[in-house]
Design an enzyme around this catalytic site. Structure first.
Site, PDB file in Angstrom:
ATOM      1  N   ASN A 131       0.863  -1.180   0.000  1.00  0.00           N
ATOM      2  CA  ASN A 131       0.000   0.000   0.000  1.00  0.00           C
ATOM      3  C   ASN A 131       0.898   1.228   0.000  1.00  0.00           C
ATOM      4  O   ASN A 131       1.464   1.574   1.021  1.00  0.00           O
ATOM      5  CB  ASN A 131      -0.895  -0.054   1.253  1.00  0.00           C
ATOM      6  CG  ASN A 131      -1.704   1.211   1.461  1.00  0.00           C
ATOM      7  OD1 ASN A 131      -1.792   2.059   0.565  1.00  0.00           O
ATOM      8  ND2 ASN A 131      -2.286   1.358   2.643  1.00  0.00           N
ATOM      9  N   TRP A 132       1.007   1.851  -1.165  1.00  0.00           N
ATOM     10  CA  TRP A 132       1.923   3.002  -1.271  1.00  0.00           C
ATOM     11  C   TRP A 132       1.366   4.242  -0.585  1.00  0.00           C
ATOM     12  O   TRP A 132       2.067   5.224  -0.413  1.00  0.00           O
ATOM     13  CB  TRP A 132       2.185   3.331  -2.736  1.00  0.00           C
ATOM     14  CG  TRP A 132       2.978   2.307  -3.496  1.00  0.00           C
ATOM     15  CD1 TRP A 132       3.425   1.088  -3.038  1.00  0.00           C
ATOM     16  CD2 TRP A 132       3.432   2.407  -4.849  1.00  0.00           C
ATOM     17  NE1 TRP A 132       4.113   0.448  -4.017  1.00  0.00           N
ATOM     18  CE2 TRP A 132       4.135   1.229  -5.149  1.00  0.00           C
ATOM     19  CE3 TRP A 132       3.308   3.390  -5.845  1.00  0.00           C
ATOM     20  CZ2 TRP A 132       4.709   1.011  -6.403  1.00  0.00           C
ATOM     21  CZ3 TRP A 132       3.873   3.165  -7.093  1.00  0.00           C
ATOM     22  CH2 TRP A 132       4.574   1.989  -7.359  1.00  0.00           C
ATOM     23  N   LYS A 133       0.088   4.229  -0.255  1.00  0.00           N
ATOM     24  CA  LYS A 133      -0.587   5.409   0.317  1.00  0.00           C
ATOM     25  C   LYS A 133      -0.390   6.609  -0.625  1.00  0.00           C
ATOM     26  O   LYS A 133      -0.339   6.419  -1.822  1.00  0.00           O
ATOM     27  CB  LYS A 133      -0.077   5.658   1.736  1.00  0.00           C
ATOM     28  CG  LYS A 133      -0.164   4.375   2.585  1.00  0.00           C
ATOM     29  CD  LYS A 133       0.041   4.599   4.049  1.00  0.00           C
ATOM     30  CE  LYS A 133      -0.110   3.245   4.754  1.00  0.00           C
ATOM     31  NZ  LYS A 133      -0.036   3.377   6.216  1.00  0.00           N
ATOM     32  N   HIS A 190      -9.458   1.118   5.008  1.00  0.00           N
ATOM     33  CA  HIS A 190      -8.181   1.329   5.703  1.00  0.00           C
ATOM     34  C   HIS A 190      -8.407   2.291   6.866  1.00  0.00           C
ATOM     35  O   HIS A 190      -9.200   3.227   6.759  1.00  0.00           O
ATOM     36  CB  HIS A 190      -7.141   1.892   4.726  1.00  0.00           C
ATOM     37  CG  HIS A 190      -5.763   1.909   5.311  1.00  0.00           C
ATOM     38  ND1 HIS A 190      -5.357   2.859   6.214  1.00  0.00           N
ATOM     39  CD2 HIS A 190      -4.726   1.051   5.168  1.00  0.00           C
ATOM     40  CE1 HIS A 190      -4.113   2.595   6.579  1.00  0.00           C
ATOM     41  NE2 HIS A 190      -3.704   1.502   5.962  1.00  0.00           N
ATOM     42  N   GLU A 248      -6.772   4.693   7.951  1.00  0.00           N
ATOM     43  CA  GLU A 248      -6.540   6.111   7.648  1.00  0.00           C
ATOM     44  C   GLU A 248      -7.777   6.726   7.001  1.00  0.00           C
ATOM     45  O   GLU A 248      -8.077   7.897   7.215  1.00  0.00           O
ATOM     46  CB  GLU A 248      -5.294   6.254   6.757  1.00  0.00           C
ATOM     47  CG  GLU A 248      -4.025   6.060   7.580  1.00  0.00           C
ATOM     48  CD  GLU A 248      -2.832   5.535   6.802  1.00  0.00           C
ATOM     49  OE1 GLU A 248      -2.832   5.580   5.569  1.00  0.00           O
ATOM     50  OE2 GLU A 248      -1.888   5.042   7.468  1.00  0.00           O
ATOM     51  N   GLU A 294      -5.253  -4.840  10.775  1.00  0.00           N
ATOM     52  CA  GLU A 294      -4.234  -3.812  10.956  1.00  0.00           C
ATOM     53  C   GLU A 294      -4.494  -3.041  12.243  1.00  0.00           C
ATOM     54  O   GLU A 294      -5.338  -2.129  12.266  1.00  0.00           O
ATOM     55  CB  GLU A 294      -4.259  -2.831   9.782  1.00  0.00           C
ATOM     56  CG  GLU A 294      -3.936  -3.463   8.449  1.00  0.00           C
ATOM     57  CD  GLU A 294      -3.361  -2.439   7.470  1.00  0.00           C
ATOM     58  OE1 GLU A 294      -2.256  -2.655   6.999  1.00  0.00           O
ATOM     59  OE2 GLU A 294      -4.021  -1.419   7.236  1.00  0.00           O
ATOM     60  N   GLY A 303       2.654   2.337  10.729  1.00  0.00           N
ATOM     61  CA  GLY A 303       3.636   3.403  10.568  1.00  0.00           C
ATOM     62  C   GLY A 303       4.382   3.771  11.839  1.00  0.00           C
ATOM     63  O   GLY A 303       5.041   4.812  11.893  1.00  0.00           O
ATOM     64  N   SER A 328       3.465  -1.993  10.309  1.00  0.00           N
ATOM     65  CA  SER A 328       4.917  -2.032  10.540  1.00  0.00           C
ATOM     66  C   SER A 328       5.575  -3.350  10.143  1.00  0.00           C
ATOM     67  O   SER A 328       6.555  -3.763  10.755  1.00  0.00           O
ATOM     68  CB  SER A 328       5.243  -1.673  11.998  1.00  0.00           C
ATOM     69  OG  SER A 328       4.900  -0.325  12.257  1.00  0.00           O
TER      70      SER A 328
HETATM   71  P1  PGA Z   1       2.936   0.416   7.559  1.00  0.00           P
HETATM   72  O1  PGA Z   1       1.463   0.602   6.972  1.00  0.00           O
HETATM   73  O2  PGA Z   1       3.458  -0.882   6.979  1.00  0.00           O
HETATM   74  O3  PGA Z   1       3.694   1.607   7.075  1.00  0.00           O
HETATM   75  O4  PGA Z   1       2.813   0.349   9.028  1.00  0.00           O
HETATM   76  C1  PGA Z   1       0.608  -0.508   6.827  1.00  0.00           C
HETATM   77  C2  PGA Z   1      -0.723  -0.061   6.281  1.00  0.00           C
HETATM   78  O5  PGA Z   1      -1.223   0.997   6.674  1.00  0.00           O
HETATM   79  O6  PGA Z   1      -1.312  -0.749   5.430  1.00  0.00           O
END
Ligand code: PGA
Length: 251
Positions: free
Chosen positions: A12-14, A100, A102, A170, A176, A214
């Site tokens: 997931n590049w966000k 997600h 976020e 998650e 992150g 992470s």
């Molecule tokens: P991260 O993000 O690997 O940077 O913790 C995972 C995600 O949000 O899918």
């Protein structure tokens, strides 16, 4: 049963990636996947919407799959700034991440909205990766399993099958942050998710459950070996082809 669940490693590049660096990254991943000729695992790249078309073209023939990071519930219409599941499919995507944390936090996405997006993915012929996960406060209050249960029940549409659903666990506090749950904690969460899925689909035993939060090239092997973990959803570490491919190798 695990043998029927082909591991899925999703990046997931966000909101990262301009054309030049995004295409270089996609090419690096696609070349690695092509070389590895994996038939026992799947590797998925989820770039920002602006790059789905170009990344899908760059990945064509390599075996690497391409997905979106979100979609709107409707197929088209007056929804300025939104991208539909049909548009992602048209651009070359086969998967889409929905719910997600976020987006749940930044955009106020509720379970009902996430469920509608998963249904939109089905309508368009995409495989949705439905994300769920507890916050730190919820974990500290001992509510992890009940939160996962209610998010799952609210976010997974009726009619789910193993071919039509991937779930990503998650923990919000692990995304992150460099922090991860212990492997027994991951296994306990995944076992509970699979149990709850048993009430939602007859194919719960075959649904793939990804861990995300992470995951990196150093901890991937251990996290992926936890019970009921069938792959990973990777954020930060998916932005370097070598790291991401190392995680895919660990699957
Ligand atoms: P991260 O993000 O690997 O940077 O913790 C995972 C995600 O949000 O899918």
């Amino acid at each position: 049963m695990a043998s029927t669940r082909r591991p899925l490693i999703a990046g997931n590049w966000k909101m990262n990636g301009l054309r030049a660096d995004g295409l270089a990254l996609a090419k690096g991943v696609a070349d690695g996947v092509k070389q590895a000729k994996w038939s026992d695992r799947e590797v998925l790249i989820c770039p920002p919407a602006t790059l789905v078309l170009a990344v899908a073209e760059a990945a064509r023939g390599s075996g690497a799959l391409v997905g979106g990071q979100d979609c709107h519930a409707k197929p088209s219409g007056a929804h300025t700034g939104e991208v539909s599941a049909e548009m992602l499919r048209d651009a070359g995507a086969s998967h889409v991440i929905v719910g997600h944390s976020e987006r749940r936090t930044d955009c106020g996405e509720t379970d009902a909205i996430v469920r509608a997006k998963a249904e939109a993915a089905w309508r368009a012929g995409l495989l949705p990766i439905v994300c769920i996960g507890e916050t730190l406060a919820e974990r500290e209050a001992g509510k992890t399993l009940s939160v996962l249960e209610s998010q799952l029940k609210g976010s997974v549409p009726a009619g789910a099958t193993a071919a039509k659903l991937v779930v990503a666990y998650e923990p919000v506090w692990a995304i992150g942050t460099g922090k991860t749950p212990t492997t027994p904690e991951v296994a306990a969460a995944h076992a509970h998710i699979r149990k709850v899925l048993g009430g939602l689909t007859a194919e719960a035993a075959a649904v793939r459950l990804l861990y995300g939060g992470s995951v990196n090239s150093r901890n991937a092997a251990e996290l992926l070996a936890a019970g009921d973990v069938d792959g990973a959803l990777v954020g930060g570490a998916s932005l370097k082809a070598d790291d991401f491919l190392t995680i895919a190798k660990a699957a």
